[in-house]
Write an enzyme that holds these catalytic residues in place. Structure first.
Site, PDB file in Angstrom:
ATOM      1  N   HIS A 100      -0.170   4.922   8.574  1.00 35.62           N
ATOM      2  CA  HIS A 100      -1.319   4.087   8.200  1.00 35.62           C
ATOM      3  C   HIS A 100      -1.456   2.970   9.219  1.00 35.62           C
ATOM      4  O   HIS A 100      -0.469   2.287   9.525  1.00 35.62           O
ATOM      5  CB  HIS A 100      -1.147   3.498   6.803  1.00 35.62           C
ATOM      6  CG  HIS A 100      -2.198   2.473   6.480  1.00 35.62           C
ATOM      7  ND1 HIS A 100      -3.542   2.770   6.492  1.00 35.62           N
ATOM      8  CD2 HIS A 100      -2.107   1.148   6.183  1.00 35.62           C
ATOM      9  CE1 HIS A 100      -4.239   1.667   6.185  1.00 35.62           C
ATOM     10  NE2 HIS A 100      -3.389   0.687   6.008  1.00 35.62           N
ATOM     11  N   GLU A 132       0.810  -1.226   0.000  1.00 33.21           N
ATOM     12  CA  GLU A 132       0.000   0.000   0.000  1.00 33.21           C
ATOM     13  C   GLU A 132       0.839   1.270   0.000  1.00 33.21           C
ATOM     14  O   GLU A 132       0.404   2.313   0.506  1.00 33.21           O
ATOM     15  CB  GLU A 132      -0.923   0.000   1.221  1.00 33.21           C
ATOM     16  CG  GLU A 132      -1.873  -1.176   1.222  1.00 33.21           C
ATOM     17  CD  GLU A 132      -2.974  -0.990   2.245  1.00 33.21           C
ATOM     18  OE1 GLU A 132      -4.120  -0.761   1.822  1.00 33.21           O
ATOM     19  OE2 GLU A 132      -2.681  -1.056   3.459  1.00 33.21           O
ATOM     20  N   HIS A 166      -4.298  -0.055  11.369  1.00 30.90           N
ATOM     21  CA  HIS A 166      -5.567  -0.782  11.558  1.00 30.90           C
ATOM     22  C   HIS A 166      -5.961  -0.789  13.033  1.00 30.90           C
ATOM     23  O   HIS A 166      -6.599  -1.738  13.493  1.00 30.90           O
ATOM     24  CB  HIS A 166      -5.424  -2.238  11.114  1.00 30.90           C
ATOM     25  CG  HIS A 166      -4.855  -2.463   9.759  1.00 30.90           C
ATOM     26  ND1 HIS A 166      -4.228  -3.620   9.405  1.00 30.90           N
ATOM     27  CD2 HIS A 166      -4.829  -1.676   8.650  1.00 30.90           C
ATOM     28  CE1 HIS A 166      -3.820  -3.542   8.136  1.00 30.90           C
ATOM     29  NE2 HIS A 166      -4.169  -2.375   7.662  1.00 30.90           N
ATOM     30  N   HIS A 170     -11.248  -1.156   6.949  1.00 34.35           N
ATOM     31  CA  HIS A 170      -9.803  -1.232   6.792  1.00 34.35           C
ATOM     32  C   HIS A 170      -9.043  -0.580   7.954  1.00 34.35           C
ATOM     33  O   HIS A 170      -8.398  -1.281   8.721  1.00 34.35           O
ATOM     34  CB  HIS A 170      -9.450  -0.564   5.452  1.00 34.35           C
ATOM     35  CG  HIS A 170      -8.017  -0.677   5.061  1.00 34.35           C
ATOM     36  ND1 HIS A 170      -7.595  -0.480   3.774  1.00 34.35           N
ATOM     37  CD2 HIS A 170      -6.903  -0.935   5.769  1.00 34.35           C
ATOM     38  CE1 HIS A 170      -6.274  -0.637   3.711  1.00 34.35           C
ATOM     39  NE2 HIS A 170      -5.839  -0.910   4.908  1.00 34.35           N
TER      40      HIS A 170
END
Lengths: 238, 238, 238, 238
Positions: A96, A77, A98, A166
């Site tokens: 980024h 990603e 989760h 996500h």
């Protein structure tokens, strides 16, 4: 201007800190814009953040292509990073994640909003990127520059954007700011869960309070950043 | 073909990892199909998973009888493993757990469904095995091959099955996959709890998203598996 | 018959284990009936459980008076132990705790009931002792034998009794059983919270399932007890 | 009278304990009234509490001006401390915290009330300071003596005051009492969340129970304080 070695050390520290704070686990990543080449960014090869060392850092251009013929495995990603740096000249660091506390808000119709001054960067509430709007059925990952650009577009001028099914991204003018925001996004999610569950009315920060508190937080960011470095990245903190 | 020593080492690691991740405590167990004899499986003697070493591993046939005259105490519920291996030729590893986050879904009329890509193996939602349907009042344990077969039947082609008033099982083509699924079943349960508690509408992954994301996860499974080994089973990882 | 030294070692271990499992903190206590004198019981002097050593153990009679002229400070609530031993010849160990997960049920009209086999000792649901019923306004503590006797009366033949605005007690025929029940009372409270929050219907163990599962648990209690000793009380486990 | 060195050691210990108990993180602070000069108070320079040592302690007057020409950076919100000491001659220690469990109550219309004896100092329920009532839009911080005085006014004769969109303060006649109250404010918030979520009716301590239990807790406060020192501040505890 911050020099490259400092940014590299901070990037290693950011990886360890995010893992130590539970914002990332085996997945998730953090990058920094190259201090000398604003059209390049620094990001570990594909590796669990808490294992990242200085030697694992790769350099990418804004098309998220590795620079200098580096053939190591990159995160799937990476376009998240390249497209946010392309769209936002003010941003020098991207996280980024989760993080467990945040994902429920990324799946819910309820908006994540700033419940206290520490998360004032959430302002009027975090927007949610719905990948299905433009890309039909996917594996939920940001695999292309087009998907990364759509995510950057949803982020707009904000500090945080959620991703349905996500996770989320936070950005900042430094690694300390982006990490601070990732951590307090997670914390705010926990707190808002608690406040909603109480069943009464909930008062969030209003727009002016949020703007003022965000400025104040940035003036004292060295305090938590120094603490986190000493706890989670002592050897990275020479 | 994976050799026996590798599977044994991975099985010890799986025990330690599941304990380290809080998926199992004094109870719960994990097995692997024998790499050379598909009608045999490997499972520790009756022992808390975090204490398991290579010497504790016993070998069973698909009737869950110990092979080679091994007279050590076996787990009461070994039939879970034997009957799933009998019913599912594609399965090479089975986890059984009472993980706290999951049990509420095993007692509730609300279905556990994939709230993000990491738990996409839950697909259309985990089914719940109700032991009373075929076996009247029991102590809730899978004590016989008939009970194990009924559980395998409820599992069908799925990756996970919940057990009312008890816990759940996850399966996979490798130990890494079965452990990954056990951990993210637990995580998804936490996340779905949070999303439900927010009181708004909740969007789960749809069938195609889930299928695509499950394939993607399996392509990067070495990353969390390597991290977990380094954290929870360093000596088992020579 | 178990000898005194074994019970003393187990009592030290029980203190450390309960602290390690978060069932007790600076407060809470655990006792054992004297193996040679059933009208005596063993209980630490007033001390945080995780600091208890063999030398801290005092002996009391069933009126909760210290035996042998021991003048050290005793816990204010020692009558909990004396009166339960007086009322229940089958009980050889008592735990008293303020565990966070359990207190909400002690304040709520919702009954704590067995959501899975591990907490089957809760049977038809834990009763709640309301000290105001017989003693008007107090500081909530069990300070007298009359208060202890009223608590033992509410416990009746059960394994666990909650105390409104205070905490709970668990009992067992051995320290391992009483500790196991204290821990799984705490766990069940967490799980039931989760199941209630899901908003659907919840299925608890029925009376026969609970009875059968409780018998099964007692047959394997050496497994968690051994694990807990190895984790939390290694030096107490010679 | 307690001597200065003892208060300094206790203040270092209080910083470490609050960090160890999760009541403070990179933010939050704790102060003590000067034992020899009741119009002075002791507070660390601007530093994460778990890093505080004796050398970091500054002395302030009740206008929250540093004494003795100390030019080190002070916490932005020192006026919280100065104004509470000015208003409350009985108070000798003040804790300010953003503890996660408490913030939801600071944002909610639901009142934090004592659910068990340990948090009986909450009495009829904690009041919430709404900074907007007198100071319009701010960054939520207590930056001036006027703001500190308004907060002290809302505190009144209570032991705890919540701050909307921010956190809370606890006070006591000693550091041990103020820290105990900060910790059990956090714990009570968790417990009340749980009780509310169960959906039934909740019984809180009534006024007389709360008054009696608060007196009892103060009689045994050396026990948790000693435990916390041994766990979180061993070197500060010579």
């Amino acid at each position: 201007m911050t020099d490259l070695a400092t940014v590299q050390d901070d990037l290693v520290a950011a990886n360890r800190i995010l893992a130590g704070l539970g914002v990332v686990d085996g997945f998730g990543h953090v990058s920094a814009r190259h201090p000398g080449h604003p059209d390049h960014y620094l990001l570990s090869r594909s590796l669990a953040p808490e294992l990242v060392t200085r030697d694992d850092i790769m350099t990418f251009d804004l098309d998220s292509q590795p620079v200098g013929g580096d053939t190591r495995n990159a995160y799937l990603e990476k376009s998240i990073h390249g497209e946010i740096y392309r769209a936002r000249a003010d941003v020098h660091a991207v996280v980024h994640s989760h993080a467990a506390a945040v994902v429920p808000f990324a799946a819910s119709s309820v908006t994540l909003r700033p419940i206290y001054h520490m998360s004032s960067f959430l302002r009027a509430g975090a927007k949610v990127f719905e990948i299905r709007e433009r890309f039909a059925a996917t594996d939920m990952l940001i695999r292309t520059n087009a998907q990364g650009a759509a995510l950057a577009d949803k982020l707009g001028d904000d500090a945080v954007v959620l991703m349905r099914g996500h996770g989320f991204c936070s950005v900042g003018e430094t690694l300390a700011v982006a990490v601070f925001r990732a951590f307090y996004t997670q914390t705010n999610a926990d707190l808002q869960q608690g406040a909603v569950a109480l069943g009464g009315s909930v008062t969030f920060l209003d727009a002016e309070e949020a703007m003022r508190a965000d400025a104040s937080n940035r003036s004292v960011i060295a305090r938590p950043w120094g603490l986190w470095k000493s706890k989670f990245a002592p050897s990275a903190d020479r």
